[in-house]
Write a protein that holds these residues in place. Sequence first.
Motif, PDB file in Angstrom:
ATOM      1  N   ALA A 144       1.170  -1.489   0.035  1.00  0.00           N
ATOM      2  CA  ALA A 144      -0.185  -0.379   0.184  1.00  0.00           C
ATOM      3  C   ALA A 144       0.576   1.232   0.117  1.00  0.00           C
ATOM      4  N   GLU A 145       2.328   1.154   0.798  1.00  0.00           N
ATOM      5  CA  GLU A 145       2.583   2.621   1.003  1.00  0.00           C
ATOM      6  C   GLU A 145       3.537   2.717  -0.648  1.00  0.00           C
ATOM      7  N   GLU A 146       3.845   2.046  -1.446  1.00  0.00           N
ATOM      8  CA  GLU A 146       4.569   1.663  -2.608  1.00  0.00           C
ATOM      9  C   GLU A 146       3.561   2.041  -3.062  1.00  0.00           C
ATOM     10  N   ALA A 147       2.346   2.053  -3.481  1.00  0.00           N
ATOM     11  CA  ALA A 147       1.400   2.093  -3.866  1.00  0.00           C
ATOM     12  C   ALA A 147       0.737   3.549  -3.873  1.00  0.00           C
ATOM     13  N   ARG A 148       1.701   3.850  -3.204  1.00  0.00           N
ATOM     14  CA  ARG A 148       0.812   5.754  -2.368  1.00  0.00           C
ATOM     15  C   ARG A 148      -0.281   5.409  -2.059  1.00  0.00           C
ATOM     16  N   ILE A 149      -0.888   4.698  -1.183  1.00  0.00           N
ATOM     17  CA  ILE A 149      -1.951   4.315  -0.727  1.00  0.00           C
ATOM     18  C   ILE A 149      -2.055   5.248   0.891  1.00  0.00           C
ATOM     19  N   PRO A 150      -2.176   5.559   1.581  1.00  0.00           N
ATOM     20  CA  PRO A 150      -2.599   6.810   2.773  1.00  0.00           C
ATOM     21  C   PRO A 150      -3.645   6.054   3.255  1.00  0.00           C
ATOM     22  N   LEU A 151      -2.624   4.387   3.460  1.00  0.00           N
ATOM     23  CA  LEU A 151      -3.606   3.589   4.238  1.00  0.00           C
ATOM     24  C   LEU A 151      -4.230   4.583   5.863  1.00  0.00           C
ATOM     25  N   LYS A 152      -5.713   4.671   5.681  1.00  0.00           N
ATOM     26  CA  LYS A 152      -6.213   4.848   7.170  1.00  0.00           C
ATOM     27  C   LYS A 152      -7.688   3.789   7.154  1.00  0.00           C
ATOM     28  N   ASP A 153      -8.495   3.919   8.443  1.00  0.00           N
ATOM     29  CA  ASP A 153      -9.955   3.051   8.160  1.00  0.00           C
ATOM     30  C   ASP A 153     -11.274   3.994   7.530  1.00  0.00           C
ATOM     31  N   LYS A 154     -10.579   4.542   6.712  1.00  0.00           N
ATOM     32  CA  LYS A 154     -11.475   5.306   5.824  1.00  0.00           C
ATOM     33  C   LYS A 154     -11.951   4.838   4.349  1.00  0.00           C
ATOM     34  N   PRO A 155     -13.170   5.267   3.900  1.00  0.00           N
ATOM     35  CA  PRO A 155     -13.770   4.620   2.779  1.00  0.00           C
ATOM     36  C   PRO A 155     -13.179   4.528   1.158  1.00  0.00           C
ATOM     37  N   ALA A 156     -11.824   6.198   1.343  1.00  0.00           N
ATOM     38  CA  ALA A 156     -10.947   5.814   0.163  1.00  0.00           C
ATOM     39  C   ALA A 156      -9.906   5.233  -0.238  1.00  0.00           C
ATOM     40  N   PRO A 157      -9.471   5.581   1.050  1.00  0.00           N
ATOM     41  CA  PRO A 157      -8.002   4.474   1.223  1.00  0.00           C
ATOM     42  C   PRO A 157      -8.292   2.927   1.087  1.00  0.00           C
ATOM     43  N   LEU A 158      -9.464   2.178   1.769  1.00  0.00           N
ATOM     44  CA  LEU A 158      -9.582   0.463   2.155  1.00  0.00           C
ATOM     45  C   LEU A 158      -9.860   0.405   0.328  1.00  0.00           C
ATOM     46  N   PHE A 159     -10.590   1.346  -0.489  1.00  0.00           N
ATOM     47  CA  PHE A 159     -10.857   0.923  -1.725  1.00  0.00           C
ATOM     48  C   PHE A 159     -10.010   0.922  -2.704  1.00  0.00           C
ATOM     49  N   GLN A 160      -9.205   2.029  -2.262  1.00  0.00           N
ATOM     50  CA  GLN A 160      -7.286   0.948  -3.337  1.00  0.00           C
ATOM     51  C   GLN A 160      -6.696   0.305  -3.086  1.00  0.00           C
ATOM     52  N   LEU A 161      -6.837  -0.197  -1.414  1.00  0.00           N
ATOM     53  CA  LEU A 161      -6.435  -1.591  -1.441  1.00  0.00           C
ATOM     54  C   LEU A 161      -7.490  -2.195  -2.036  1.00  0.00           C
ATOM     55  N   LEU A 162      -8.550  -2.227  -2.134  1.00  0.00           N
ATOM     56  CA  LEU A 162      -9.167  -3.324  -3.161  1.00  0.00           C
ATOM     57  C   LEU A 162      -8.346  -3.387  -4.390  1.00  0.00           C
ATOM     58  N   VAL A 163      -8.140  -2.189  -5.112  1.00  0.00           N
ATOM     59  CA  VAL A 163      -7.751  -2.172  -6.669  1.00  0.00           C
ATOM     60  C   VAL A 163      -6.286  -2.449  -6.599  1.00  0.00           C
ATOM     61  N   LEU A 164      -5.337  -2.672  -5.086  1.00  0.00           N
ATOM     62  CA  LEU A 164      -3.931  -2.884  -5.733  1.00  0.00           C
ATOM     63  C   LEU A 164      -4.459  -4.523  -5.484  1.00  0.00           C
ATOM     64  N   ALA A 165      -5.056  -4.984  -4.400  1.00  0.00           N
ATOM     65  CA  ALA A 165      -5.229  -6.828  -4.347  1.00  0.00           C
ATOM     66  C   ALA A 165      -6.196  -7.107  -5.634  1.00  0.00           C
ATOM     67  N   MET A 166      -6.993  -6.165  -6.401  1.00  0.00           N
ATOM     68  CA  MET A 166      -7.357  -7.149  -7.439  1.00  0.00           C
ATOM     69  C   MET A 166      -6.168  -6.641  -8.701  1.00  0.00           C
ATOM     70  N   LEU A 167      -5.298  -6.228  -8.417  1.00  0.00           N
ATOM     71  CA  LEU A 167      -4.474  -6.030  -9.705  1.00  0.00           C
ATOM     72  C   LEU A 167      -3.588  -6.568  -9.263  1.00  0.00           C
ATOM     73  N   PHE A 168      -3.143  -7.164  -8.258  1.00  0.00           N
ATOM     74  CA  PHE A 168      -2.022  -8.215  -8.120  1.00  0.00           C
ATOM     75  C   PHE A 168      -2.665  -9.576  -8.252  1.00  0.00           C
ATOM     76  N   ALA A 169      -4.324  -9.509  -9.076  1.00  0.00           N
ATOM     77  CA  ALA A 169      -4.829 -10.922  -9.469  1.00  0.00           C
ATOM     78  C   ALA A 169      -3.752 -11.713 -10.540  1.00  0.00           C
ATOM     79  N   ALA A 170      -3.360 -10.821 -11.231  1.00  0.00           N
ATOM     80  CA  ALA A 170      -3.028 -11.339 -12.682  1.00  0.00           C
ATOM     81  C   ALA A 170      -1.697 -11.820 -12.266  1.00  0.00           C
ATOM     82  N   PRO A 171      -1.147 -13.096 -12.920  1.00  0.00           N
ATOM     83  CA  PRO A 171       0.373 -13.306 -13.471  1.00  0.00           C
ATOM     84  C   PRO A 171       1.141 -11.832 -13.707  1.00  0.00           C
TER      85      PRO A 171
END
Length: 205
Positions: free
Chosen positions: A20-47
Amino acid sequence: MSDHHETVRSVLERYGATYAEEARIPLKDKPAPLFQLLVLAMLFAAPIPAATAVAAARELFDAGWRTPQGLLDSTWQQRVDALGRGGYRRYDESTARHLSEMAELLQDRYDGDLRRLRDEAGGDADRIQDLLQEFPRIGATGAAIFCREAQAVWPTLRPFVDDRARAGARAAGLPSARDALARLVPSDDLARLTAALVRLDLDDR
């Protein structure tokens, strides 16, 4: 045990940033950064290499699509172009579609707020992973990636140590059992340690 603590210090010094830090997501327990983390997790799904997933996430966020509605306001072609700029090419067209489907589901079911998913799961890690897998392209691996990073702001997930982090622990000569590994760092530092162990495992491979 002192040797283990020294190993942990070395691992964190070399590999300590979360994805998350590498992707410049200012991770907090708030809707926007949690959504961004979900996007990152999806992108990691591809090989693809982890660095490519991170670069693609940065492009999406730099384009201003940091919330579900912001992403839904973009066009499919705009998303394809952003993914391409991040080097995410073989899967850019399908991923551009899945991103909008994911954002739409998040809006419709959880009002754009993944904290509602956590609350629906009662904070239970297994149930959270099950609910996350209802999003497009988020399988067991993607759900584990999300939880591994989200434990930094969702204490109810701690200690969360997935298979890849355990593999990294074994490669480093550290205990791979979840509770034993968690005892080596303060609880709010476990996300950094597990991310570092994943990076170590990828290097080892």
